[in-house]
Design a protein around this motif. Structure first.
Motif, PDB file in Angstrom:
ATOM      1  N   SER A  49       0.859  -1.175   0.000  1.00  0.00           N
ATOM      2  CA  SER A  49       0.000   0.000   0.000  1.00  0.00           C
ATOM      3  C   SER A  49       0.899   1.230   0.000  1.00  0.00           C
ATOM      4  O   SER A  49       2.012   1.195   0.541  1.00  0.00           O
ATOM      5  CB  SER A  49      -0.907   0.010   1.229  1.00  0.00           C
ATOM      6  OG  SER A  49      -0.129   0.015   2.421  1.00  0.00           O
ATOM      7  N   ILE A  50       0.444   2.309  -0.614  1.00  0.00           N
ATOM      8  CA  ILE A  50       1.239   3.538  -0.635  1.00  0.00           C
ATOM      9  C   ILE A  50       0.302   4.724  -0.645  1.00  0.00           C
ATOM     10  O   ILE A  50      -0.734   4.717  -1.321  1.00  0.00           O
ATOM     11  CB  ILE A  50       2.218   3.552  -1.839  1.00  0.00           C
ATOM     12  CG1 ILE A  50       3.184   4.745  -1.737  1.00  0.00           C
ATOM     13  CG2 ILE A  50       1.485   3.518  -3.170  1.00  0.00           C
ATOM     14  CD1 ILE A  50       4.381   4.647  -2.665  1.00  0.00           C
ATOM     15  N   TYR A  51       0.646   5.752   0.142  1.00  0.00           N
ATOM     16  CA  TYR A  51      -0.231   6.894   0.309  1.00  0.00           C
ATOM     17  C   TYR A  51       0.456   8.219  -0.016  1.00  0.00           C
ATOM     18  O   TYR A  51      -0.220   9.216  -0.289  1.00  0.00           O
ATOM     19  CB  TYR A  51      -0.728   6.964   1.761  1.00  0.00           C
ATOM     20  CG  TYR A  51      -1.433   5.712   2.221  1.00  0.00           C
ATOM     21  CD1 TYR A  51      -0.755   4.732   2.937  1.00  0.00           C
ATOM     22  CD2 TYR A  51      -2.780   5.509   1.949  1.00  0.00           C
ATOM     23  CE1 TYR A  51      -1.396   3.575   3.366  1.00  0.00           C
ATOM     24  CE2 TYR A  51      -3.433   4.360   2.381  1.00  0.00           C
ATOM     25  CZ  TYR A  51      -2.730   3.407   3.083  1.00  0.00           C
ATOM     26  OH  TYR A  51      -3.380   2.267   3.506  1.00  0.00           O
ATOM     27  N   SER A  52       1.796   8.251   0.043  1.00  0.00           N
ATOM     28  CA  SER A  52       2.547   9.499  -0.150  1.00  0.00           C
ATOM     29  C   SER A  52       3.438   9.392  -1.378  1.00  0.00           C
ATOM     30  O   SER A  52       3.883   8.300  -1.741  1.00  0.00           O
ATOM     31  CB  SER A  52       3.420   9.778   1.075  1.00  0.00           C
ATOM     32  OG  SER A  52       2.641   9.821   2.260  1.00  0.00           O
ATOM     33  N   ASN A  53       3.705  10.522  -1.976  1.00  0.00           N
ATOM     34  CA  ASN A  53       4.637  10.571  -3.110  1.00  0.00           C
ATOM     35  C   ASN A  53       5.986   9.981  -2.726  1.00  0.00           C
ATOM     36  O   ASN A  53       6.471  10.164  -1.614  1.00  0.00           O
ATOM     37  CB  ASN A  53       4.851  12.012  -3.570  1.00  0.00           C
ATOM     38  CG  ASN A  53       3.764  12.491  -4.490  1.00  0.00           C
ATOM     39  OD1 ASN A  53       3.165  11.727  -5.237  1.00  0.00           O
ATOM     40  ND2 ASN A  53       3.478  13.781  -4.429  1.00  0.00           N
ATOM     41  N   GLY A  54       6.586   9.276  -3.687  1.00  0.00           N
ATOM     42  CA  GLY A  54       7.911   8.722  -3.447  1.00  0.00           C
ATOM     43  C   GLY A  54       7.892   7.215  -3.505  1.00  0.00           C
ATOM     44  O   GLY A  54       7.008   6.613  -4.107  1.00  0.00           O
ATOM     45  N   ASP A  55       8.906   6.627  -2.904  1.00  0.00           N
ATOM     46  CA  ASP A  55       9.076   5.182  -2.922  1.00  0.00           C
ATOM     47  C   ASP A  55       8.781   4.578  -1.560  1.00  0.00           C
ATOM     48  O   ASP A  55       9.035   5.186  -0.526  1.00  0.00           O
ATOM     49  CB  ASP A  55      10.522   4.830  -3.295  1.00  0.00           C
ATOM     50  CG  ASP A  55      10.888   5.257  -4.699  1.00  0.00           C
ATOM     51  OD1 ASP A  55      12.057   5.079  -5.077  1.00  0.00           O
ATOM     52  OD2 ASP A  55      10.003   5.775  -5.405  1.00  0.00           O
ATOM     53  N   LYS A  56       8.269   3.352  -1.594  1.00  0.00           N
ATOM     54  CA  LYS A  56       8.070   2.580  -0.373  1.00  0.00           C
ATOM     55  C   LYS A  56       8.577   1.179  -0.635  1.00  0.00           C
ATOM     56  O   LYS A  56       8.142   0.539  -1.595  1.00  0.00           O
ATOM     57  CB  LYS A  56       6.594   2.550   0.027  1.00  0.00           C
ATOM     58  CG  LYS A  56       6.321   1.733   1.278  1.00  0.00           C
ATOM     59  CD  LYS A  56       4.832   1.727   1.594  1.00  0.00           C
ATOM     60  CE  LYS A  56       4.542   0.874   2.823  1.00  0.00           C
ATOM     61  NZ  LYS A  56       3.079   0.822   3.118  1.00  0.00           N
ATOM     62  N   GLU A  57       9.491   0.727   0.192  1.00  0.00           N
ATOM     63  CA  GLU A  57      10.146  -0.560  -0.046  1.00  0.00           C
ATOM     64  C   GLU A  57       9.734  -1.572   1.015  1.00  0.00           C
ATOM     65  O   GLU A  57       9.620  -1.247   2.206  1.00  0.00           O
ATOM     66  CB  GLU A  57      11.661  -0.373  -0.035  1.00  0.00           C
ATOM     67  CG  GLU A  57      12.451  -1.611  -0.390  1.00  0.00           C
ATOM     68  CD  GLU A  57      13.940  -1.329  -0.504  1.00  0.00           C
ATOM     69  OE1 GLU A  57      14.315  -0.275  -1.035  1.00  0.00           O
ATOM     70  OE2 GLU A  57      14.722  -2.169  -0.029  1.00  0.00           O
ATOM     71  N   ASP A  58       9.523  -2.821   0.568  1.00  0.00           N
ATOM     72  CA  ASP A  58       9.219  -3.905   1.491  1.00  0.00           C
ATOM     73  C   ASP A  58       9.829  -5.176   0.913  1.00  0.00           C
ATOM     74  O   ASP A  58       9.266  -5.775  -0.001  1.00  0.00           O
ATOM     75  CB  ASP A  58       7.709  -4.068   1.669  1.00  0.00           C
ATOM     76  CG  ASP A  58       7.352  -5.139   2.694  1.00  0.00           C
ATOM     77  OD1 ASP A  58       6.141  -5.383   2.907  1.00  0.00           O
ATOM     78  OD2 ASP A  58       8.265  -5.744   3.299  1.00  0.00           O
TER      79      ASP A  58
END
Lengths: 111, 115
Positions: A49-58
């Motif tokens: 899931s992602i809510y903000s601009n940019g990258d999210k790593e898992d």
């Protein structure tokens, strides 16, 4: 225009490569974005899931969000044959009660 | 274990017959959804409910009906007016039905076939 659009696919990558899945959305009011994986004949399961601009790593997965371009992507590093599935992009838009899904992109990772 | 239970897993419908698909959740989620999936296609929204005793049509509501008498339950009836009901039906729920959304949890699905 569909509310959520994905690469039509199918996408095929060799084992160990990076798989890149893309999604665009039309509702500028959308705040929440999700990537689900669906194996054939099974129900979808949440990957990111992602809510903000940019990258999210898992782990091997990275979600990227660009609200200005209305674009969401999912990168899968070191792709494995077990990653072979259909990946669904979803958003929650201005109507916060409604989840909208794309048609999905089918990924095949070849050993 | 908390989760969403759909039943039956497989359902066969005769022409002109109404059938009801069950969806029960014990996650205490406010919002519940019904989606239809055809082979090689994405999920299309049939109906959704954000609160007990209230529900809204999705993109393909014609030929379907729902009720939400209890928070835990959101049954879907496929009526005889639905001319092409053969599909995979998925029920989902979410905890947050306003503001910033949360992910959906899915049941295992019901595969409906017209015979």
């Amino acid at each position: 225009q569909k509310e959520v659009e994905q690469n039509s696919g199918p996408l095929s990558v060799p084992e160990g490569a990076i798989a890149s899945l893309n999604c665009t959305y039309s509702d500028r009011g959308s705040q929440s974005f999700f990537w689900y994986r669906q194996y054939s004949g099974k129900s979808p399961e949440l990957i990111m899931s992602i809510y903000s601009n940019g990258d999210k790593e898992d782990g091997r997965f990275t979600a990227q969000l660009n609200k200005a371009s209305q674009y969401v992507s999912l990168l899968i590093r070191d792709s494995q044959p077990s990653d072979s599935a259909t990946y669904l992009c979803a958003s929650i838009g201005t109507n916060a009660g409604k989840s909208t899904f794309g048609d999905g992109t089918t990924l095949t990772v070849k050993p | 274990d908390g989760g969403i239970t759909q039943s039956p897993k497989y359902l066969f419908r005769k022409e002109g017959q109404n059938v009801t698909l069950s969806c029960e959740q014990n996650l205490n989620h406010d919002a519940m959804y019904w989606y239809r999936q055809d082979p090689g296609q994405g999920l299309r929204l049939i109906y959704y409910s954000q609160i007990v005793n209230d529900f809204q049509k999705g993109d393909i509501a014609e030929g379907y009906s729902v009720s939400r008498e209890k928070k835990e339950s959101f049954p879907l009836t496929v009526t005889s007016a639905q001319k092409n009901p053969t599909a995979f039906y998925l029920c989902a729920s979410r905890t947050d039905n306003r503001g910033r959304g949360t992910e959906a949890f899915f049941g295992q699905g019901t595969r409906l076939t017209v015979v």
